[in-house]
Design a protein around this motif. Structure first.
Motif, PDB file in Angstrom:
ATOM      1  N   HIS A  96      21.041   1.998 -12.582  1.00  7.08           N
ATOM      2  CA  HIS A  96      22.248   2.763 -12.896  1.00  7.08           C
ATOM      3  C   HIS A  96      23.392   2.314 -11.995  1.00  7.08           C
ATOM      4  O   HIS A  96      24.063   3.120 -11.355  1.00  7.08           O
ATOM      5  CB  HIS A  96      21.988   4.266 -12.723  1.00  7.08           C
ATOM      6  N   ALA A 116      27.947   3.834 -14.262  1.00  3.97           N
ATOM      7  CA  ALA A 116      27.746   4.821 -15.330  1.00  3.97           C
ATOM      8  C   ALA A 116      28.352   4.358 -16.652  1.00  3.97           C
ATOM      9  O   ALA A 116      27.771   4.562 -17.719  1.00  3.97           O
ATOM     10  CB  ALA A 116      28.353   6.158 -14.908  1.00  3.97           C
ATOM     11  N   TYR A 117      29.512   3.722 -16.597  1.00  6.14           N
ATOM     12  CA  TYR A 117      30.164   3.287 -17.825  1.00  6.14           C
ATOM     13  C   TYR A 117      29.360   2.196 -18.523  1.00  6.14           C
ATOM     14  O   TYR A 117      29.124   2.256 -19.732  1.00  6.14           O
ATOM     15  CB  TYR A 117      31.578   2.785 -17.500  1.00  6.14           C
ATOM     16  N   TYR A 158      26.209   1.634 -18.147  1.00  7.90           N
ATOM     17  CA  TYR A 158      24.941   2.231 -18.559  1.00  7.90           C
ATOM     18  C   TYR A 158      25.068   2.917 -19.923  1.00  7.90           C
ATOM     19  O   TYR A 158      24.172   2.839 -20.762  1.00  7.90           O
ATOM     20  CB  TYR A 158      24.491   3.238 -17.503  1.00  7.90           C
ATOM     21  N   LYS A 159      26.198   3.553 -20.157  1.00  7.30           N
ATOM     22  CA  LYS A 159      26.403   4.270 -21.419  1.00  7.30           C
ATOM     23  C   LYS A 159      26.663   3.332 -22.588  1.00  7.30           C
ATOM     24  O   LYS A 159      26.435   3.698 -23.742  1.00  7.30           O
ATOM     25  CB  LYS A 159      27.582   5.241 -21.275  1.00  7.30           C
ATOM     26  N   SER A 215      20.599  -0.527 -18.665  1.00  4.14           N
ATOM     27  CA  SER A 215      19.578   0.377 -18.139  1.00  4.14           C
ATOM     28  C   SER A 215      18.259  -0.295 -17.835  1.00  4.14           C
ATOM     29  O   SER A 215      17.415   0.291 -17.190  1.00  4.14           O
ATOM     30  CB  SER A 215      19.335   1.513 -19.147  1.00  4.14           C
TER      31      SER A 215
END
Length: 307
Positions: free
Chosen positions: A290, A293-294, A296-297, A303
């Motif tokens: 991770h 966060a950006y 990962y999304k 991921s």
């Protein structure tokens, strides 16, 4: 993502994995069975992987935008690459700022045999991990101000290191690759980018299996940060890469390595860094899935595979 830091004479390695990219190699391999590929038929598209006649389209997050601005001949073209980042404006407000560079891309045919010359895949195209690295570096740009940075295996563009030099006033940025063709191309790119915030930006041939050669002695423990994207593909060079990282980093240096978890390549590199051979050099090796966060999304790419 791999962070190599040092305590005293020990250097600390952190890592984390990115996925999906494995499929691109099967597509490239299918074309390479014809013994050559025209680089102008390789491109990136946000829609994912697809095969379109002789064109291979690789998944891209569109983190770094690009446009062709000039075609010199059938062997190369010039592209403008840019991305937007948040920066501190007046009175502490956040403002969006565009960072852009001009990059020379090789577009002529590349023979299969050429790819086997010290991991020459960086002369094929800009791989997705390079744009992820560039995006992550510029989001974390404050840590690089006044620091010395070296990019390892950056291919014909060293796009991440070049964008960092455009955005941040580093002490110096060294762009390296193991291919003579890459370095010649990078030199022409640097000549077109006089606007870089970092004043001391150079390109240099650096083969990881030759790092002990006297000609590279001036690089020993000279850099605060090592950065690298998708350089774990070939089995025989992973230990050389780990050794090169340990050699060029200053004590308390830090390395950031972004790579896909392609087969066993990622895990093998982490194991090498954690082995008895490198324990005296790397005080810790960490894997962080991770890392952003950006990213990962955006997809499972962020991921599952990155060191």
């Amino acid at each position: 993502m791999s962070d190599v830091r040092a305590d005293g004479k020990q250097k600390d390695v952190k890592g984390s994995p990115l996925s999906e990219i494995g499929r691109r190699w099967s597509l490239v391999g299918k074309i390479f069975r014809d013994r050559q590929v025209d680089r102008k038929h390789l491109s990136a598209d946000s829609s994912g992987y697809a095969e379109q006649s002789s064109t291979v389209v690789f998944e891209s997050f569109q983190l770094v935008k690009s446009e062709v601005v000039e075609e010199d001949n059938s062997e190369c073209c010039w592209k403008r690459h840019w991305l937007s980042i948040n920066a501190n404006g007046d009175k502490g407000t956040n403002v969006e700022r565009e960072v852009s560079v001009m990059v020379r891309h090789l577009t002529g045919p590349i023979m299969f045999e050429e790819l086997l010359k010290f991991n020459n895949t960086g002369n094929v195209c800009v791989w997705p991990a390079e744009e992820v690295l560039a995006f992550y570096l510029l989001k974390s740009q404050s840590k690089f101000t006044g620091k010395s940075v070296i990019e390892l295996g950056g291919g014909m563009t060293c796009l991440a290191g070049l964008l960092l030099a455009a955005a941040v006033k580093c002490d110096r940025v060294m762009l390296t690759d193991g291919s003579d063709e890459s370095i010649s191309n990078l030199q022409l790119t640097l000549e077109r980018n006089s606007h870089l915030k970092t004043q001391d930006v150079k390109s240099r041939l650096l083969r990881w299996d030759y790092v002990e050669d006297e000609s590279f002695s001036d690089l020993k423990e000279q850099f605060d940060h090592v950065i690298s994207a998708d350089c774990l593909f070939f089995d025989e060079f992973r230990s050389h890469l780990a050794h090169t990282i340990a050699t060029v980093l200053k004590p308390r240096g830090e390395a950031l390595i972004i790579a896909p978890k392609r087969g066993h390549s990622f895990d093998d590199f982490v194991s090498i860094c954690r082995s008895d051979r490198f324990k005296p050099l790397f005080s810790s090796v960490e894997v962080d899935s991770h890392f952003d966060a950006y990213i990962y999304k955006l997809s499972e790419y962020g991921s599952r595979s990155m060191v």
